[in-house]
Design a protein around this motif. Structure first.
Motif, PDB file in Angstrom:
ATOM      1  N   SER A  27      -8.479 -12.001  -1.153  1.00  0.00           N
ATOM      2  CA  SER A  27      -9.758 -12.011  -1.679  1.00  0.00           C
ATOM      3  C   SER A  27     -10.370 -10.419  -1.060  1.00  0.00           C
ATOM      4  O   SER A  27     -11.198  -9.748  -1.838  1.00  0.00           O
ATOM      5  CB  SER A  27     -10.670 -12.974  -1.214  1.00  0.00           C
ATOM      6  N   PHE A  28      -9.931 -10.046   0.105  1.00  0.00           N
ATOM      7  CA  PHE A  28     -10.692  -8.817   0.548  1.00  0.00           C
ATOM      8  C   PHE A  28      -9.735  -7.500   0.546  1.00  0.00           C
ATOM      9  O   PHE A  28     -10.467  -6.333   0.745  1.00  0.00           O
ATOM     10  CB  PHE A  28     -10.885  -8.890   2.253  1.00  0.00           C
ATOM     11  N   GLY A  29      -8.743  -7.508  -0.278  1.00  0.00           N
ATOM     12  CA  GLY A  29      -7.951  -6.338  -0.527  1.00  0.00           C
ATOM     13  C   GLY A  29      -6.331  -6.857  -0.847  1.00  0.00           C
ATOM     14  O   GLY A  29      -6.054  -7.936  -0.900  1.00  0.00           O
ATOM     15  N   ALA A  30      -5.553  -5.547  -0.836  1.00  0.00           N
ATOM     16  CA  ALA A  30      -4.038  -5.979  -1.221  1.00  0.00           C
ATOM     17  C   ALA A  30      -3.183  -5.215   0.125  1.00  0.00           C
ATOM     18  O   ALA A  30      -3.632  -4.008   0.390  1.00  0.00           O
ATOM     19  CB  ALA A  30      -3.732  -5.025  -2.496  1.00  0.00           C
ATOM     20  N   PHE A  31      -2.456  -5.826   0.426  1.00  0.00           N
ATOM     21  CA  PHE A  31      -1.277  -5.196   1.580  1.00  0.00           C
ATOM     22  C   PHE A  31      -0.175  -4.629   0.668  1.00  0.00           C
ATOM     23  O   PHE A  31       0.437  -5.221  -0.428  1.00  0.00           O
ATOM     24  CB  PHE A  31      -0.725  -6.531   2.031  1.00  0.00           C
ATOM     25  N   VAL A  32       0.197  -3.284   0.902  1.00  0.00           N
ATOM     26  CA  VAL A  32       1.064  -2.455   0.375  1.00  0.00           C
ATOM     27  C   VAL A  32       2.303  -2.304   1.493  1.00  0.00           C
ATOM     28  O   VAL A  32       1.912  -1.700   2.599  1.00  0.00           O
ATOM     29  CB  VAL A  32       0.462  -1.282  -0.215  1.00  0.00           C
ATOM     30  N   ASP A  33       3.408  -2.224   0.975  1.00  0.00           N
ATOM     31  CA  ASP A  33       4.578  -2.058   1.630  1.00  0.00           C
ATOM     32  C   ASP A  33       5.089  -0.556   1.530  1.00  0.00           C
ATOM     33  O   ASP A  33       5.348  -0.017   0.548  1.00  0.00           O
ATOM     34  CB  ASP A  33       5.696  -2.887   1.261  1.00  0.00           C
ATOM     35  N   LEU A  34       4.976   0.067   2.736  1.00  0.00           N
ATOM     36  CA  LEU A  34       5.160   1.613   2.385  1.00  0.00           C
ATOM     37  C   LEU A  34       6.542   1.923   2.561  1.00  0.00           C
ATOM     38  O   LEU A  34       6.818   3.155   2.687  1.00  0.00           O
ATOM     39  CB  LEU A  34       4.295   2.566   3.469  1.00  0.00           C
ATOM     40  N   GLY A  35       7.248   1.004   3.195  1.00  0.00           N
ATOM     41  CA  GLY A  35       8.661   1.139   3.402  1.00  0.00           C
ATOM     42  C   GLY A  35       8.862   0.810   5.148  1.00  0.00           C
ATOM     43  O   GLY A  35       9.020   2.022   5.794  1.00  0.00           O
ATOM     44  N   LEU A  72       6.727  -0.457   6.914  1.00  0.00           N
ATOM     45  CA  LEU A  72       5.177  -0.498   7.530  1.00  0.00           C
ATOM     46  C   LEU A  72       4.408  -1.023   6.180  1.00  0.00           C
ATOM     47  O   LEU A  72       4.776  -0.683   5.096  1.00  0.00           O
ATOM     48  CB  LEU A  72       4.849   0.835   8.194  1.00  0.00           C
ATOM     49  N   THR A  73       3.481  -1.872   6.813  1.00  0.00           N
ATOM     50  CA  THR A  73       2.406  -2.516   5.722  1.00  0.00           C
ATOM     51  C   THR A  73       0.947  -1.785   6.106  1.00  0.00           C
ATOM     52  O   THR A  73       0.432  -1.985   7.024  1.00  0.00           O
ATOM     53  CB  THR A  73       2.512  -4.003   5.793  1.00  0.00           C
ATOM     54  N   GLY A  74       0.462  -1.341   5.057  1.00  0.00           N
ATOM     55  CA  GLY A  74      -0.988  -1.019   5.003  1.00  0.00           C
ATOM     56  C   GLY A  74      -1.941  -1.621   4.196  1.00  0.00           C
ATOM     57  O   GLY A  74      -1.549  -2.590   3.250  1.00  0.00           O
ATOM     58  N   LEU A  75      -3.293  -1.729   4.263  1.00  0.00           N
ATOM     59  CA  LEU A  75      -4.064  -2.542   3.648  1.00  0.00           C
ATOM     60  C   LEU A  75      -5.052  -1.504   2.789  1.00  0.00           C
ATOM     61  O   LEU A  75      -5.780  -0.605   3.283  1.00  0.00           O
ATOM     62  CB  LEU A  75      -5.223  -3.349   4.599  1.00  0.00           C
ATOM     63  N   VAL A  76      -5.147  -2.056   1.515  1.00  0.00           N
ATOM     64  CA  VAL A  76      -6.206  -1.282   0.643  1.00  0.00           C
ATOM     65  C   VAL A  76      -7.404  -2.162   0.489  1.00  0.00           C
ATOM     66  O   VAL A  76      -7.271  -3.320  -0.260  1.00  0.00           O
ATOM     67  CB  VAL A  76      -5.551  -0.748  -0.781  1.00  0.00           C
ATOM     68  N   HIS A  77      -8.108  -1.855   1.086  1.00  0.00           N
ATOM     69  CA  HIS A  77      -9.627  -2.873   0.856  1.00  0.00           C
ATOM     70  C   HIS A  77     -10.156  -2.774  -0.482  1.00  0.00           C
ATOM     71  O   HIS A  77      -9.978  -1.886  -1.081  1.00  0.00           O
ATOM     72  CB  HIS A  77     -10.669  -2.301   2.006  1.00  0.00           C
ATOM     73  N   ILE A  78     -10.622  -4.123  -0.729  1.00  0.00           N
ATOM     74  CA  ILE A  78     -11.363  -4.021  -2.244  1.00  0.00           C
ATOM     75  C   ILE A  78     -12.158  -3.077  -2.431  1.00  0.00           C
ATOM     76  O   ILE A  78     -12.155  -2.367  -3.727  1.00  0.00           O
ATOM     77  CB  ILE A  78     -11.988  -5.353  -2.266  1.00  0.00           C
ATOM     78  N   SER A  79     -12.768  -2.378  -1.656  1.00  0.00           N
ATOM     79  CA  SER A  79     -13.799  -1.116  -1.853  1.00  0.00           C
ATOM     80  C   SER A  79     -13.119   0.141  -1.804  1.00  0.00           C
ATOM     81  O   SER A  79     -13.706   0.937  -2.406  1.00  0.00           O
ATOM     82  CB  SER A  79     -14.939  -1.307  -0.521  1.00  0.00           C
ATOM     83  N   GLN A  80     -11.746  -0.097  -1.636  1.00  0.00           N
ATOM     84  CA  GLN A  80     -10.961   1.263  -1.972  1.00  0.00           C
ATOM     85  C   GLN A  80     -10.234   1.279  -3.083  1.00  0.00           C
ATOM     86  O   GLN A  80      -9.147   2.043  -3.177  1.00  0.00           O
ATOM     87  CB  GLN A  80     -10.299   1.616  -0.682  1.00  0.00           C
ATOM     88  N   LEU A  81     -10.349   0.228  -3.938  1.00  0.00           N
ATOM     89  CA  LEU A  81      -9.563   0.234  -5.265  1.00  0.00           C
ATOM     90  C   LEU A  81      -9.851   0.822  -6.390  1.00  0.00           C
ATOM     91  O   LEU A  81      -8.983   1.412  -7.010  1.00  0.00           O
ATOM     92  CB  LEU A  81      -9.424  -1.386  -5.687  1.00  0.00           C
ATOM     93  N   ALA A  82     -11.019   1.355  -6.502  1.00  0.00           N
ATOM     94  CA  ALA A  82     -11.739   1.986  -7.709  1.00  0.00           C
ATOM     95  C   ALA A  82     -13.081   2.433  -7.295  1.00  0.00           C
ATOM     96  O   ALA A  82     -13.736   1.982  -6.496  1.00  0.00           O
ATOM     97  CB  ALA A  82     -11.651   1.283  -8.986  1.00  0.00           C
ATOM     98  N   HIS A  83     -13.676   3.442  -8.128  1.00  0.00           N
ATOM     99  CA  HIS A  83     -14.883   3.849  -7.944  1.00  0.00           C
ATOM    100  C   HIS A  83     -16.043   2.926  -8.347  1.00  0.00           C
ATOM    101  O   HIS A  83     -17.025   2.705  -7.835  1.00  0.00           O
ATOM    102  CB  HIS A  83     -15.037   5.149  -8.513  1.00  0.00           C
TER     103      HIS A  83
END
Length: 464
Positions: free
Chosen positions: A205-213, A215-226
């Motif tokens: 609910s707070f964002g998406a976890f992205v596999d970078l290869g 390593l995994t990073g988080l895109v917070h929901i506030s950083q998905l779009a303008h």
């Protein structure tokens, strides 16, 4: 010339019998020719008097090559009639030397997941029966492990005895080695501002976890779009390939590495190219109401505020409750602040002058605003005019009695007595005075219309 004699039937029969394969052994590898395919069985000529049978597995991609006339490598499963063949080496008849060499060199081997057994899986490696513990297959859930049956994977040999009776494999070990290599390669790219490619691994609910290869990073929901994103699922889906910008990496209080990512940072900023200018009329959609105004969405990711002070038309205040979420409203842009990213809106006609159509002698209802020493201030209900009922015209006399009779918000019938040369309105209570005399009427009926335009501003400032 001496005629060449054709071979007799007896000679051909003897030659044919001489070329026949007399015996085959279980596990033996042969090359045969498919002579017929019928009802899920391929009949294969392996040089014996009768064809051997090979059951076709539709889920095995190699089965598509089992066409009449095709050459195929097979292994003998059963050497009694009918002879049964397999496309895979028959377990129990394999050579362990290849596995031994792979174990010594740390190289992987190819194995087919043959069956699920207690504690793990039976793996067929070129006919050698091997074992892979359930924890070493590299699948997290039961469904994925069940789907692995019949599939071929690379494995690492983690245990091997010289006799070849105990061979233990691990797919997980190879996956971990590969992950470590990817992590090292990815870590070299982790510089603030770097643009990276990844795959959405999980959505919360707070964002998406992205596999970078690795390593995994988080895109917070506030950083998905303008624009304001309510649900992550409306923007991303699991397995989707995305480009992200690295915001920062840090170690939290538990010693874990946190990688913060942004998709918004790579998207065009709508505030850089606003399609608006001051004074322009636009259509906005109500997105939320506050105690100080209403927010409208104008274009994706750009909202503007209609403050309470501009919430009026033709001098009349508009109730904030008249706006509902999703309403489409025509608005005027009165201020654009690019630095603070703020847009102030107004209702068309917000700055129109208040105009009154009253003339001396008109009767109408008025509402009490407040009582002052000079009398009672009232607001006409059917006209924008405001004015004073002078104390001198009231029968109540004492201020105490006036306060009791004229509570704020109470309504009374009044008559416009006069409009002075400064545009101030004087009313009397209906029945409390005689009718307006002809001299007073004559004085004001001929006045210019401008006397009706400012019925209260100066008057109130003089008497409060």
């Amino acid at each position: 010339m001496e005629e060449q004699q054709e071979p007799s039937f007896e000679q051909l029969l003897n030659e044919s019998q001489a070329n026949e394969v007399k015996y085959v052994q279980p596990g033996q590898k042969l090359t045969g020719t498919v002579v017929m395919v019928s009802k899920g069985v391929a009949y294969v000529d392996i040089g014996m008097r009768t064809e051997a049978q090979l059951t076709i597995d539709e889920e095995d991609e190699r089965s598509s090559a089992l066409q009449e006339g095709a050459q195929v490598e097979v292994f003998v499963v059963k050497n009694k009639q009918p002879i049964i063949l397999s496309l895979d080496p028959v377990m129990g008849f394999g050579d362990t030397s290849k596995i031994a060499a792979a174990y010594e060199k740390g190289q992987p081997v190819e194995g087919k997941v043959q069956a699920a057994i207690k504690g793990g899986f039976e793996i067929n490696v070129d006919g050698v029966r091997c074992f892979c513990p359930i924890s070493q297959l590299g699948f997290r859930n039961e469904e994925d492990r069940a789907a692995a049956l019949g599939q071929t994977f690379p494995f690492k040999v983690i245990e091997f005895e010289a006799a070849g009776d105990n061979v233990v494999l691990s797919r997980r070990a190879l996956l971990e080695e590969e992950r470590q290599k990817k992590m090292a390669a990815t870590r070299e790219k982790l510089q603030p501002g770097a643009v990276l490619s990844g795959k959405v691994r999980d959505i919360q609910s707070f964002g998406a976890f992205v596999d970078l290869g690795g390593l995994t990073g988080l895109v917070h929901i506030s950083q998905l779009a303008h624009h304001n994103v309510q649900r992550v699922e409306d923007v991303l889906s699991v397995g989707e390939e995305v480009e992200v910008k690295l915001l920062e990496t840090k170690i939290d209080k538990n010693g874990k590495e946190r990688i913060s990512l942004s998709i918004k940072a790579l998207l065009p900023d709508p505030w850089d190219e606003l399609p608006f200018e001051m004074g322009q009329t636009v259509t906005g959609t109500v997105v939320r109401k506050t105690n100080f105004g209403v927010f409208f969405n104008l274009v994706p990711a750009v909202d503007g505020l209609l403050p309470m002070r501009f919430m009026k038309k033709a001098g009349k205040n508009i109730d904030i409750d008249s706006f509902q979420d999703g309403d489409q409203v025509e608005l005027e842009l009165v201020e654009i602040n690019l630095h603070d990213r703020k847009i102030a809106l107004a209702l068309p006609g917000w700055n129109e002058e208040i105009r009154s159509s009253l003339k001396p002698g008109d009767e109408l209802k008025a509402e009490v605003i407040k009582v002052i020493p000079a009398g009672v201030l009232v607001q006409c209900l059917e006209d924008p005019a405001r004015g004073l009922i002078p104390k001198r015209t009231m029968k109540q006399g004492a201020m105490k009695n006036i306060l009791e009779a004229f509570a704020p918000g109470s309504q009374h019938l009044v008559v416009l007595e006069e409009i002075d040369d400064r545009g101030r309105y004087t009313f009397v209570l209906k029945g409390d005075s005689t009718s307006v005399d002809d001299g007073t009427l004559g004085q004001f009926l001929g006045q210019e219309e401008s006397l009706n335009n400012n019925p209260f501003a100066t008057y109130f400032s003089d008497r409060n």
